[in-house]
Design an enzyme around this catalytic site. Structure first.
Site, short mmCIF file in Angstrom:
data_model
loop_
_atom_site.label_atom_id
_atom_site.label_comp_id
_atom_site.label_asym_id
_atom_site.label_seq_id
_atom_site.Cartn_x
_atom_site.Cartn_y
_atom_site.Cartn_z
N THR A 14 0.82 -1.21 0.00
CA THR A 14 0.00 0.00 0.00
C THR A 14 0.85 1.26 0.00
O THR A 14 0.58 2.22 -0.73
CB THR A 14 -0.92 0.02 1.24
OG1 THR A 14 -1.66 -1.20 1.28
CG2 THR A 14 -1.88 1.19 1.19
N TYR A 35 -13.39 -4.35 -1.52
CA TYR A 35 -14.61 -3.94 -2.22
C TYR A 35 -15.65 -5.07 -2.33
O TYR A 35 -16.82 -4.86 -2.02
CB TYR A 35 -14.31 -3.38 -3.61
CG TYR A 35 -15.53 -2.70 -4.23
CD1 TYR A 35 -15.89 -1.41 -3.85
CD2 TYR A 35 -16.33 -3.36 -5.15
CE1 TYR A 35 -17.02 -0.80 -4.37
CE2 TYR A 35 -17.45 -2.75 -5.68
CZ TYR A 35 -17.79 -1.48 -5.29
OH TYR A 35 -18.92 -0.89 -5.81
N TYR A 47 -2.48 -10.43 4.58
CA TYR A 47 -2.48 -9.02 4.99
C TYR A 47 -3.92 -8.59 5.27
O TYR A 47 -4.75 -8.54 4.37
CB TYR A 47 -1.86 -8.17 3.87
CG TYR A 47 -1.77 -6.68 4.13
CD1 TYR A 47 -1.93 -6.13 5.39
CD2 TYR A 47 -1.51 -5.81 3.08
CE1 TYR A 47 -1.84 -4.77 5.61
CE2 TYR A 47 -1.41 -4.44 3.28
CZ TYR A 47 -1.58 -3.92 4.55
OH TYR A 47 -1.49 -2.58 4.75
N ARG A 56 -9.01 -0.40 4.89
CA ARG A 56 -8.86 -0.22 3.44
C ARG A 56 -9.69 -1.21 2.62
O ARG A 56 -10.08 -0.91 1.51
CB ARG A 56 -7.38 -0.34 3.05
CG ARG A 56 -6.52 0.82 3.55
CD ARG A 56 -5.10 0.70 3.03
NE ARG A 56 -4.25 1.79 3.49
CZ ARG A 56 -4.09 2.95 2.86
NH1 ARG A 56 -4.74 3.17 1.73
NH2 ARG A 56 -3.28 3.87 3.35
N LYS A 76 0.17 -10.35 8.30
CA LYS A 76 0.42 -8.95 8.62
C LYS A 76 -0.90 -8.38 9.12
O LYS A 76 -1.84 -8.20 8.35
CB LYS A 76 0.90 -8.18 7.38
CG LYS A 76 1.11 -6.69 7.64
CD LYS A 76 1.45 -5.93 6.36
CE LYS A 76 1.56 -4.44 6.63
NZ LYS A 76 1.79 -3.65 5.39
N ILE A 113 5.81 -5.09 9.49
CA ILE A 113 6.07 -4.51 8.17
C ILE A 113 5.71 -3.04 8.28
O ILE A 113 4.55 -2.69 8.49
CB ILE A 113 5.28 -5.23 7.06
CG1 ILE A 113 5.79 -6.68 6.93
CG2 ILE A 113 5.42 -4.51 5.73
CD1 ILE A 113 5.06 -7.51 5.90
#
Length: 290
Positions: free
Chosen positions: A47, A110, A136, A141, A164, A206
């Site tokens: 990202t 989405y 992740y 998001r 993550k 991370i």
């Protein structure tokens, strides 16, 4: 491989020229800066690297450049995740030529799949990807959470090696740590929570701040991993102002303002993101000069 993922991975920003082309000179300088700061590995096209706004060929060009520039000095993780499972599997074939430590794969955004859908998505990727997978989870998001039980069950797949976690939910992290098998690592996806997650039993992070303050952040992480919690808590406290600044105008806009303030690239980000303000750049300059 598990040992190589322990510690500080840095989600590499992608410096750009004012015309939105990649500034490879600045990218090389940033890679050197992070490596000199003793980070343990690099994460390309996450990202923070603005992965949604680069074409697949551009991503591969960036990966090739970083591989050549790093020249074996540090392991490399590459970001390949999204909401089109079959397309990701097809793209992953292009990664077989690279000696990647792992592939970081964000959960589907989405579409808002169910937990069963998320499980199926990741299982299909794990069966097909040519490298191990770091899951992740970043619900802010993606609009969907990978819950603890789904994470634990996915961790039983031999090609899934880490999660993550960027949900911001420490109780979820605790449940993962309590129920996971020994083969699944837990990595923080939030700089500000990395200390707490490591103290709970996580193996590393991370990081975003590792782009701009690699030495200071890596020292904090290493101290926490060594069980030197009094020292790591002090180092973490010293970074709290910087953590907050990174989110003031969004990631990676605020980060790139900080990088510009220390002479690594411009603050340019691709639309629909917007460049950080002069105020943000000056705030970083003041921070580093104090």
């Amino acid at each position: 491989m598990k040992e190589e993922l322990k510690g500080t991975g840095v989600a590499l920003a992608t410096p750009m020229n004012s015309d939105y082309s990649v500034d490879y000179q600045a990218l090389g300088n940033l890679v050197d800066y992070i490596i000199d700061g003793n980070a343990d590995y690099l994460v390309i096209q996450g990202t923070t690297g603005e992965s949604p706004v680069f074409s697949w060929n551009e991503k591969l060009d960036i990966l090739r450049f970083v591989f050549k520039h790093v020249d074996g000095r540090k392991p490399i993780v590459f970001g390949l995740g999204g909401n089109n499972t079959l397309d990701l599997i097809e793209k992953s074939k292009d990664l077989a030529e690279f000696d990647l430590l792992a592939i970081l794969s964000v959960s589907p955004y989405y579409n808002k799949p169910s937990q069963e859908g998320i499980f199926r998505h990741y299982t299909m990727l794990a069966d097909a990807y040519p490298h191990p997978i770091i899951l992740y989870n970043v619900p802010a998001r993606t609009a969907s959470n990978v819950d603890a039980i789904t994470t634990v069950e996915l961790g039983k797949h031999p090609n899934i090696i880490a999660m993550k976690e960027a949900s911001g939910d420490l109780s979820q992290c605790k449940e993962i740590l309590e129920k996971r098998t020994d083969d699944l690592m837990l990595l923080s996806g939030d700089d500000a929570l990395a200390h707490d997650i490591i103290k709970m039993g996580g193996e590393g992070v991370i990081s975003v701040i590792g782009n701009i303050m690699p030495t200071e952040f890596t020292d904090m992480v290493n101290s926490a991993l060594a069980g030197e919690f009094e020292k790591s808590a002090t180092l973490n406290s010293n970074l709290k102002v910087a953590y907050k600044m990174l989110s003031e105008e969004g990631n990676p806009s605020s980060l790139k303002a900080g990088l510009e303030s220390i002479g690594i690239g411009l603050r340019t980000v691709k639309p629909p993101l917007f460049d950080a303000s002069d105020r943000m750049v000056n705030k970083w300059k003041s921070y580093f000069n104090n």
